[in-house]
Write a protein that holds these residues in place. Sequence first.
Motif, short mmCIF file in Angstrom:
data_model
loop_
_atom_site.label_atom_id
_atom_site.label_comp_id
_atom_site.label_asym_id
_atom_site.label_seq_id
_atom_site.Cartn_x
_atom_site.Cartn_y
_atom_site.Cartn_z
N LEU A 1 23.19 2.19 -24.45
CA LEU A 1 22.30 1.44 -23.89
C LEU A 1 22.99 0.20 -23.27
O LEU A 1 24.01 -0.60 -24.05
N ASP A 2 22.90 -0.01 -22.05
CA ASP A 2 23.70 -1.20 -21.34
C ASP A 2 22.65 -2.53 -21.41
O ASP A 2 21.50 -1.90 -21.66
N VAL A 3 22.80 -3.49 -21.05
CA VAL A 3 21.74 -4.54 -20.63
C VAL A 3 21.96 -5.34 -19.30
O VAL A 3 23.05 -5.86 -18.92
N PHE A 4 20.90 -5.43 -18.72
CA PHE A 4 20.83 -6.21 -17.38
C PHE A 4 20.13 -7.77 -17.56
O PHE A 4 19.13 -7.63 -18.32
N VAL A 5 20.76 -8.79 -17.10
CA VAL A 5 20.20 -10.07 -17.05
C VAL A 5 19.97 -10.59 -15.96
O VAL A 5 20.76 -10.85 -14.99
N ALA A 6 18.68 -10.91 -15.69
CA ALA A 6 18.54 -11.98 -14.37
C ALA A 6 18.65 -13.26 -14.56
O ALA A 6 18.13 -14.04 -15.38
N ASN A 7 19.62 -13.80 -13.95
CA ASN A 7 19.72 -15.16 -13.94
C ASN A 7 19.21 -15.99 -12.79
O ASN A 7 19.17 -15.44 -11.68
N ASP A 8 18.92 -17.10 -13.07
CA ASP A 8 18.25 -18.05 -12.14
C ASP A 8 19.15 -19.02 -11.35
O ASP A 8 20.01 -19.74 -11.75
N LEU A 9 19.32 -18.65 -10.17
CA LEU A 9 20.27 -19.36 -9.27
C LEU A 9 21.78 -19.20 -9.49
O LEU A 9 22.46 -19.96 -9.43
N MET A 10 22.06 -18.00 -10.23
CA MET A 10 23.18 -17.79 -10.82
C MET A 10 23.27 -16.24 -10.64
O MET A 10 22.26 -15.41 -10.68
N PRO A 11 24.74 -15.64 -10.37
CA PRO A 11 24.82 -14.13 -10.22
C PRO A 11 24.38 -13.45 -11.61
O PRO A 11 24.47 -13.97 -12.71
N ASN A 12 23.34 -12.33 -11.44
CA ASN A 12 23.13 -11.59 -12.56
C ASN A 12 24.20 -11.06 -13.28
O ASN A 12 25.24 -10.75 -12.75
N GLN A 13 23.93 -10.50 -14.47
CA GLN A 13 24.92 -9.86 -15.19
C GLN A 13 24.38 -8.37 -15.49
O GLN A 13 23.34 -8.20 -15.76
N LEU A 14 25.22 -7.82 -15.64
CA LEU A 14 25.10 -6.10 -15.88
C LEU A 14 26.02 -5.99 -17.14
O LEU A 14 27.34 -5.45 -16.99
N TRP A 15 25.67 -5.84 -18.26
CA TRP A 15 26.55 -5.79 -19.45
C TRP A 15 26.76 -4.20 -19.64
O TRP A 15 25.82 -3.59 -20.29
N MET A 16 27.63 -3.49 -19.34
CA MET A 16 27.99 -2.16 -19.51
C MET A 16 28.63 -1.87 -21.01
O MET A 16 29.72 -2.54 -21.40
N ASN A 17 27.87 -1.13 -21.73
CA ASN A 17 28.42 -0.70 -22.99
C ASN A 17 29.52 0.35 -23.12
O ASN A 17 29.54 1.30 -22.65
N ARG A 18 30.61 -0.19 -23.46
CA ARG A 18 32.05 0.46 -23.65
C ARG A 18 31.98 1.44 -24.73
O ARG A 18 33.03 2.48 -25.06
N GLY A 19 30.99 1.52 -25.63
CA GLY A 19 30.86 2.33 -26.89
C GLY A 19 31.81 2.02 -28.16
O GLY A 19 31.76 2.80 -29.09
#
Length: 553
Positions: free
Chosen positions: A254-272
């Motif tokens: 499971l990875d995590v996507f974060v929607a940021n307000d007026l900043m680039p979004n983040q896509l945290w990829m799970n390295r295991g």
Amino acid sequence: MRSGRCALAALVVAASCARDERAWFRECAAERGLAWTHVRSHEQRYWFPEIMGGGVGLLDVDGDGQMDVYLVQSGDLAAPDPGETGRLFRNTGGRFVDVTASAGGADPGYGMGCACGDADEDGDTDLYVTKVGPNSLWRNDGGVLHDVTAGAGVGEPSWSTSAAWLDDDADGDLDLYVANYVRWSSATEIQCRSPEGGQDYCSPKSYDAPLRDVLYRNEGGGRFRDVSEEAGLWTAFGNGLGVVPGDFDDDGRLDVFVANDLMPNQLWMNRGDGTFVDRALLAGCAVNRDGAAEAGMGTAAIDIEDDGDLDLFVTHLRDETNTLWRNRGGNFQDSTPALGLGAPSLPFTGFGTGFFDFDRDGLLDVLVANGAVTRNRVAYEPGDPYAEPMLLFRGLRAEDGASRYEEVLPRGGTTAPLTVNGRGAAFGDLDGDGDIDAVVVDNGGPVRLLENVAAPGRRWVGLSVLERSGRLALGARVWIECGGRRYHRTVESASSYCASNDPRVFCGLGDGPADASVGVEVHWVGGEVERFGPLAPGSLHVVRRGEGSRAGG
């Protein structure tokens, strides 16, 4: 320039809307006993948090198979009222009763949102409430909520917004991801003006104080440990508002996507290995097709084409389109204009959102709860310069398999457009009929309950997907087969904005053969695959890990 874009948007909307005069939803909160009003302040001071609450969660607190409703209260930052707390409403067969006094959950503090999940693996759904710090964890003991924040170690003191339960290390218990927004205090509040010169709310850019998010790893025994730094989350700051977990690269983690307000979004990829790396920029979902960071609010991870990977949707500020990125093997493509989701959203500010098959035709539709954060140039509701109509889009599928959307009228799917200052929106089956209803929080107004009346005769199937322990298998991916069609759904509660949804899976089966049975393939967190069925349509079925037939993963 912006006014020209809005005029163009109006022309496109007029040309593309689906003229369906039959309502999809009926507003019935007061009728069903869901009587509650969000308080953002007693006196409007234009303090930034006033315009960002409040949230809502759907959870089966008492284990009777019906989704109860938890409403997150904000209140007043300068003059807190001890009576203004979060409230728990028990579902008694489609009607709701406030049981906070007997069942707990009267959370104090300036509330934002919530996340629901079984934190201690006892089969009861627990409740995490985010606030303008510190946050709270309420343990569910047989239908009664108890504040166990201090012992659990999850009282994040920052201004938190959306949160998500997920098993990020695939060890069988749920960990907790918390999005933080802006470093704020009343002592450092600033004043901002609208274009017309009057006082108005500021944007996060005015504060220039983004925060790091937090990851709490479940240590067992009701204890959690803050692993944010060692997991790699301290490598980035953001104005986090929307959070959704998902396996975005199909590796079983499971990875995590974060929607940021007026900043680039983040896509945290799970390295295991317990760590994450932000791949949003390389993957194509940090910014829009023009390379601009937008005001991300609510978010969803869905498979709009049933091709097996998770696409991403984020709601945005007015004069920005809501954005949908299609997943192409782990790389994301901003496909908003081609899908028809862009132009209708330009005049509005989107917050809570959900992709569900409201009309049971087998295709995902989308509802967006809108509400301004600065005064509207156009008054949609007399006396409320922040209220806006909701948007509802019907999912369509071309002969070549391509997806697109068209707006449903009446706007928002109700007979008369429902104009609110929308924030948190949660989705689920609240009356036991197998279709998806919605609860929408009005910032500074009464809660709204949208009963689904879109497709009473169409076929459906429901799935309660459980781990061996009996907790809902958040993060599992489900393939549903019926009548020669395949549908891809996920078991997820954390999406939308400051909200927690019904984690059961409901899939519309359209107008297929009446005697067609349903086959199910579950891809569990960690990579194991099992098959279940045949199952009968028109019912909610329990599928539990270890009780199906093993398949290749």
